[in-house]
Write an enzyme that holds these catalytic residues in place. Structure first.
Site, PDB file in Angstrom:
ATOM      1  N   PHE A 216       0.862  -1.183   0.000  1.00 60.33           N
ATOM      2  CA  PHE A 216       0.000   0.000   0.000  1.00 60.33           C
ATOM      3  C   PHE A 216       0.895   1.228   0.000  1.00 60.33           C
ATOM      4  CE2 PHE A 216      -2.374   3.535   1.658  1.00 60.33           C
ATOM      5  CZ  PHE A 216      -3.536   3.467   0.910  1.00 60.33           C
TER       6      PHE A 216
ATOM      7  N   ASP B  36       9.377   3.023   1.881  1.00 59.82           N
ATOM      8  CA  ASP B  36       8.186   3.806   2.185  1.00 59.82           C
ATOM      9  C   ASP B  36       7.956   3.742   3.688  1.00 59.82           C
ATOM     10  OD1 ASP B  36       5.667   4.836   2.639  1.00 59.82           O
ATOM     11  OD2 ASP B  36       4.759   3.894   0.883  1.00 59.82           O
TER      12      ASP B  36
ATOM     13  N   LYS C  10       2.697  11.761   6.986  1.00 56.66           N
ATOM     14  CA  LYS C  10       1.833  11.542   8.146  1.00 56.66           C
ATOM     15  C   LYS C  10       2.314  12.317   9.375  1.00 56.66           C
ATOM     16  CE  LYS C  10      -0.072   7.100   6.603  1.00 56.66           C
ATOM     17  NZ  LYS C  10      -1.424   7.546   6.292  1.00 56.66           N
TER      18      LYS C  10
END
Length: 400
Positions: A140, A225, A254
């Site tokens: 993802f 990531d 984030k």
């Protein structure tokens, strides 16, 4: 307005691309939030790890307000007095050489894809338009057309083609599969250190170290990531530190703003980002002074308040408690730091009913991939708060 009124408004006017729990949050502080009816809950999702520093951290809020009163946006047509400081502090903290700031995690991923392709053509000598990037199944990395094109999740892909070419998919956690997949056209391997959205899937010990060695020997850039795993979530600043490696490009986002503002960044060695020239990539809001000021303070509180060390300690306590829960439907409990998951065997309704019951008991979390519950509270959680959460989780998951 009643909580049901807010739910009705969202359902009537919003696109139906989410399936949230029906709780309407209006206030947050630390690990706690309140809904519009005044009910109090512990947040065990942290906005998918965007709120590592806790809700409405006072120092980050102060930085936001002060910067917003001076200057918010110039675009990169001009310089601002926050960008260079942000670059230096982020590079010093992460041992990086260069930073390219963006807004969302998906933008950071797209930026890395562009940069390594350009590097492949300019530096490695891959023939134009033939670059390949290797990715993992069950990944993802976001929801743009390019990114969902190399997803293996049929829900993410269905109905959105045609997709961008140039990607090869291999199993996650299989270093030998990576070795076999590399060709002279391979420019990068893009991987999550831990697959968060897939259900906190942790690769075998030594996997990242093997991956680093394989990429180095084959002249392939390693892109990690760390948008969800980075910035303290796993008990280290970056998850790569658990195996003592450094990637060529690291993606963060984030928690880079502590939940106050959309900020992401590509961290790179000199070689990759130096291939970009003016006009080849950018963003109106990327690197804006408000984002930089917020991110600078978010990083400072993460380190100065030892949230990373707390994540490691509280993660051990939390995991120990989760592993004591007795329910024959629990298939596995796994995690690292304060990124944890409880996976169930195939049960009617999946994990969603447990999330609904936990909400009723004052704790908010969310299912993923139907039969997995992810627990990821803010890194400011205390021992008493961990124990409070475990009491409710144990009671809820142990009940029929």
């Amino acid at each position: 307005m009643l909580q049901s009124d807010y739910v009705e408004l969202e359902d009537r006017y919003g696109a139906n691309n989410y399936n949230p729990l029906d709780v309407v949050i209006t206030q947050g502080k630390g690990v706690w939030v309140r809904d519009v009816d005044g009910n109090r809950y512990m947040d065990c999702l942290s906005a998918y790890s965007a709120v590592n520093q806790g809700h409405c951290h006072p120092r980050i809020r102060k930085a936001l307000v002060e910067q917003a009163s001076r200057l918010t946006l110039t675009s990169r047509a001009f310089r601002n007095d926050q960008l260079g400081l942000f670059y230096r502090e982020l590079c010093d903290l992460t041992n990086s050489h260069r930073v390219l700031p963006m807004n969302s995690g998906a933008e950071a991923v797209e930026t890395a894809i562009k940069a390594v392709r350009k590097w492949g053509y300019m530096v490695k000598g891959v023939p134009e338009d033939q670059a390949e990037i290797i990715v993992c199944s069950d990944n993802f990395h976001g929801r743009t057309i390019t990114i969902v094109g190399f997803s293996t999740d049929p829900v993410a892909r269905r109905g959105f083609g045609p997709f961008t070419p140039g990607f090869r998919v291999i199993p996650f956690g299989d270093a030998e599969a990576l070795r076999k997949a590399i060709t002279p056209r391979t420019v990068a391997f893009l991987v999550e250190p831990i697959q968060g959205e897939a259900g906190v899937i942790i690769p075998p010990s030594g996997y990242l170290k093997q991956v680093r060695e394989i990429c180095s020997s084959a002249n392939v850039t390693l892109i990690l990531d760390e948008i969800q795993t980075g910035l303290g979530r796993t008990g280290k600043l970056l998850a790569e530190e658990h195996e003592g490696i450094e990637s060529d490009l690291t993606l963060v986002g984030k928690a880079l703003s502590g939940g106050f503002y959309p900020v992401s960044a590509v961290l790179s060695n000199n070689e990759v980002l130096e291939v970009l020239r003016p006009g080849e990539h950018g963003s109106t809001f990327g690197g804006n002074p408000l984002a930089c000021a917020v991110a600078r303070e978010a990083l400072k509180v993460l380190v100065e308040e030892d949230m990373i060390g707390n994540a490691a300690a509280m993660g051990k306590r939390f995991m120990a408690g989760l592993r004591k829960i007795r329910n024959p439907s629990i298939k596995e409990v796994r995690g690292k730091g304060l990124l944890m998951a409880v996976e169930f065997t195939d049960i009617p309704g999946g994990a969603r009913p447990f999330c609904e019951k936990l909400k009723a008991n004052g704790l908010l979390c969310k299912e993923t991939h139907n039969n997995i519950i992810r627990f990821a509270p803010p890194l400011v959680i205390t021992e008493d708060e961990v124990d409070w959460a475990l009491d409710r989780i144990s009671y809820t998951l142990s009940s029929k």
